[in-house]
Design a protein around this motif. Structure first.
Motif, PDB file in Angstrom:
ATOM      1  N   GLU A   1       0.825  -1.209   0.000  1.00  0.00           N
ATOM      2  CA  GLU A   1       0.000   0.000   0.000  1.00  0.00           C
ATOM      3  C   GLU A   1       0.859   1.259   0.000  1.00  0.00           C
ATOM      4  N   LEU A   2       1.943   1.253   0.775  1.00  0.00           N
ATOM      5  CA  LEU A   2       2.863   2.409   0.831  1.00  0.00           C
ATOM      6  C   LEU A   2       3.520   2.684  -0.516  1.00  0.00           C
ATOM      7  N   THR A   3       3.808   1.618  -1.260  1.00  0.00           N
ATOM      8  CA  THR A   3       4.502   1.754  -2.548  1.00  0.00           C
ATOM      9  C   THR A   3       3.538   1.692  -3.739  1.00  0.00           C
ATOM     10  N   SER A   4       2.231   1.636  -3.445  1.00  0.00           N
ATOM     11  CA  SER A   4       1.164   1.522  -4.461  1.00  0.00           C
ATOM     12  C   SER A   4       1.254   0.244  -5.287  1.00  0.00           C
ATOM     13  N   MET A   5       1.989  -0.742  -4.796  1.00  0.00           N
ATOM     14  CA  MET A   5       2.085  -2.024  -5.493  1.00  0.00           C
ATOM     15  C   MET A   5       0.767  -2.788  -5.423  1.00  0.00           C
ATOM     16  N   ASP A   6      -0.089  -2.427  -4.436  1.00  0.00           N
ATOM     17  CA  ASP A   6      -1.398  -3.083  -4.335  1.00  0.00           C
ATOM     18  C   ASP A   6      -2.279  -2.737  -5.534  1.00  0.00           C
ATOM     19  N   LYS A   7      -1.913  -1.680  -6.263  1.00  0.00           N
ATOM     20  CA  LYS A   7      -2.654  -1.296  -7.464  1.00  0.00           C
ATOM     21  C   LYS A   7      -2.035  -1.910  -8.730  1.00  0.00           C
ATOM     22  N   VAL A   8      -0.810  -2.408  -8.614  1.00  0.00           N
ATOM     23  CA  VAL A   8      -0.079  -2.978  -9.745  1.00  0.00           C
ATOM     24  C   VAL A   8      -0.330  -4.482  -9.857  1.00  0.00           C
ATOM     25  N   PHE A   9      -0.312  -5.162  -8.716  1.00  0.00           N
ATOM     26  CA  PHE A   9      -0.463  -6.621  -8.695  1.00  0.00           C
ATOM     27  C   PHE A   9      -1.923  -7.028  -8.562  1.00  0.00           C
ATOM     28  N   GLN A  10      -2.258  -8.174  -9.130  1.00  0.00           N
ATOM     29  CA  GLN A  10      -3.581  -8.767  -8.943  1.00  0.00           C
ATOM     30  C   GLN A  10      -3.511  -9.594  -7.659  1.00  0.00           C
ATOM     31  N   ILE A  11      -4.162  -9.085  -6.613  1.00  0.00           N
ATOM     32  CA  ILE A  11      -4.094  -9.720  -5.302  1.00  0.00           C
ATOM     33  C   ILE A  11      -5.398 -10.441  -5.010  1.00  0.00           C
ATOM     34  N   LEU A  12      -5.263 -11.732  -4.706  1.00  0.00           N
ATOM     35  CA  LEU A  12      -6.408 -12.586  -4.401  1.00  0.00           C
ATOM     36  C   LEU A  12      -6.366 -12.962  -2.929  1.00  0.00           C
ATOM     37  N   LYS A  13      -7.520 -13.400  -2.420  1.00  0.00           N
ATOM     38  CA  LYS A  13      -7.604 -13.797  -1.014  1.00  0.00           C
ATOM     39  C   LYS A  13      -6.771 -15.052  -0.751  1.00  0.00           C
ATOM     40  N   ASP A  14      -6.983 -16.090  -1.580  1.00  0.00           N
ATOM     41  CA  ASP A  14      -6.302 -17.359  -1.339  1.00  0.00           C
ATOM     42  C   ASP A  14      -6.235 -18.193  -2.628  1.00  0.00           C
ATOM     43  N   GLU A  15      -5.672 -19.383  -2.502  1.00  0.00           N
ATOM     44  CA  GLU A  15      -5.518 -20.281  -3.649  1.00  0.00           C
ATOM     45  C   GLU A  15      -6.867 -20.693  -4.227  1.00  0.00           C
ATOM     46  N   GLU A  16      -7.844 -20.853  -3.360  1.00  0.00           N
ATOM     47  CA  GLU A  16      -9.183 -21.239  -3.805  1.00  0.00           C
ATOM     48  C   GLU A  16      -9.759 -20.199  -4.773  1.00  0.00           C
ATOM     49  N   GLU A  17      -9.570 -18.922  -4.456  1.00  0.00           N
ATOM     50  CA  GLU A  17     -10.050 -17.866  -5.350  1.00  0.00           C
ATOM     51  C   GLU A  17      -9.315 -17.930  -6.691  1.00  0.00           C
ATOM     52  N   PHE A  18      -8.021 -18.226  -6.647  1.00  0.00           N
ATOM     53  CA  PHE A  18      -7.224 -18.349  -7.866  1.00  0.00           C
ATOM     54  C   PHE A  18      -7.784 -19.450  -8.768  1.00  0.00           C
ATOM     55  N   PHE A  19      -8.058 -20.605  -8.181  1.00  0.00           N
ATOM     56  CA  PHE A  19      -8.533 -21.733  -8.986  1.00  0.00           C
ATOM     57  C   PHE A  19      -9.995 -21.594  -9.399  1.00  0.00           C
ATOM     58  N   SER A  20     -10.695 -20.616  -8.810  1.00  0.00           N
ATOM     59  CA  SER A  20     -12.069 -20.361  -9.244  1.00  0.00           C
ATOM     60  C   SER A  20     -12.088 -19.462 -10.490  1.00  0.00           C
ATOM     61  N   LEU A  21     -10.929 -18.862 -10.815  1.00  0.00           N
ATOM     62  CA  LEU A  21     -10.817 -18.064 -12.037  1.00  0.00           C
ATOM     63  C   LEU A  21     -10.833 -19.003 -13.238  1.00  0.00           C
ATOM     64  N   ASN A  22     -11.179 -18.489 -14.383  1.00  0.00           N
ATOM     65  CA  ASN A  22     -11.223 -19.327 -15.585  1.00  0.00           C
ATOM     66  C   ASN A  22      -9.820 -19.383 -16.194  1.00  0.00           C
ATOM     67  N   LEU A  23      -9.014 -20.320 -15.699  1.00  0.00           N
ATOM     68  CA  LEU A  23      -7.619 -20.435 -16.112  1.00  0.00           C
ATOM     69  C   LEU A  23      -7.387 -21.739 -16.855  1.00  0.00           C
ATOM     70  N   PRO A  24      -6.284 -21.817 -17.608  1.00  0.00           N
ATOM     71  CA  PRO A  24      -5.950 -23.086 -18.264  1.00  0.00           C
ATOM     72  C   PRO A  24      -5.655 -24.173 -17.227  1.00  0.00           C
ATOM     73  N   PRO A  25      -5.656 -25.439 -17.626  1.00  0.00           N
ATOM     74  CA  PRO A  25      -5.407 -26.534 -16.675  1.00  0.00           C
ATOM     75  C   PRO A  25      -4.052 -26.405 -15.990  1.00  0.00           C
ATOM     76  N   GLN A  26      -3.991 -26.906 -14.753  1.00  0.00           N
ATOM     77  CA  GLN A  26      -2.742 -26.834 -13.994  1.00  0.00           C
ATOM     78  C   GLN A  26      -1.712 -27.808 -14.547  1.00  0.00           C
ATOM     79  N   LYS A  27      -0.490 -27.346 -14.613  1.00  0.00           N
ATOM     80  CA  LYS A  27       0.617 -28.176 -15.103  1.00  0.00           C
ATOM     81  C   LYS A  27       0.956 -29.223 -14.047  1.00  0.00           C
ATOM     82  N   ALA A  28       1.152 -30.431 -14.479  1.00  0.00           N
ATOM     83  CA  ALA A  28       1.571 -31.492 -13.565  1.00  0.00           C
ATOM     84  C   ALA A  28       3.038 -31.300 -13.227  1.00  0.00           C
ATOM     85  N   ARG A  29       3.355 -31.349 -11.958  1.00  0.00           N
ATOM     86  CA  ARG A  29       4.745 -31.187 -11.539  1.00  0.00           C
ATOM     87  C   ARG A  29       5.446 -32.522 -11.536  1.00  0.00           C
ATOM     88  N   ASP A  30       6.722 -32.512 -11.935  1.00  0.00           N
ATOM     89  CA  ASP A  30       7.506 -33.755 -11.967  1.00  0.00           C
ATOM     90  C   ASP A  30       7.890 -34.187 -10.556  1.00  0.00           C
TER      91      ASP A  30
END
Length: 112
Positions: free
Chosen positions: A83-112
């Motif tokens: 907030e002090l550096t106004s980065m909160d206006k630059v980055f897309q900040i979500l509450k948690d991982e659940e909110e991230f996966f509720s977005l319409n995103l491509p399938p998750q990459k399988a990790r090796d």
């Protein structure tokens, strides 16, 4: 090159050598085709200027590769810095991982 989603959990003091290693990781992910990247900051205890700089570089790198970068679980101290550096206006900040996966995103990459 397939669209992929990655989640990176940041922890501890984010800055210095960790920030340098993080920049390298982001570069490799983007080169590998990652299109959506979530940085889970829930375990970050402190972020310094090099850590903040690394996040900005990561955002530019991901965007240059045609992708999107999100942050979630931002600790109070880190949010105050954003907030002090106004980065909160630059980055897309979500509450948690659940909110991230509720977005319409491509399938998750399988990790090796």
């Amino acid at each position: 090159m397939a669209n992929t989603v990655e989640v990176i959990k940041l922890s501890g003091v984010f800055g210095g050598p960790q920030a340098q290693e993080f920049r390298q990781t982001i570069s490799e992910l983007v080169q590998g085709g990652t299109q959506a990247l979530l940085l889970d900051c829930g375990d970050v205890t402190f972020i310094d200027s090099s850590g903040l700089g690394a996040l900005v570089v990561a955002l530019k790198t991901v965007r240059a590769g045609g992708g999107q970068l999100y942050l979630c679980n931002i600790p109070k101290q880190m949010m105050m810095l954003f907030e002090l550096t106004s980065m909160d206006k630059v980055f897309q900040i979500l509450k948690d991982e659940e909110e991230f996966f509720s977005l319409n995103l491509p399938p998750q990459k399988a990790r090796d």
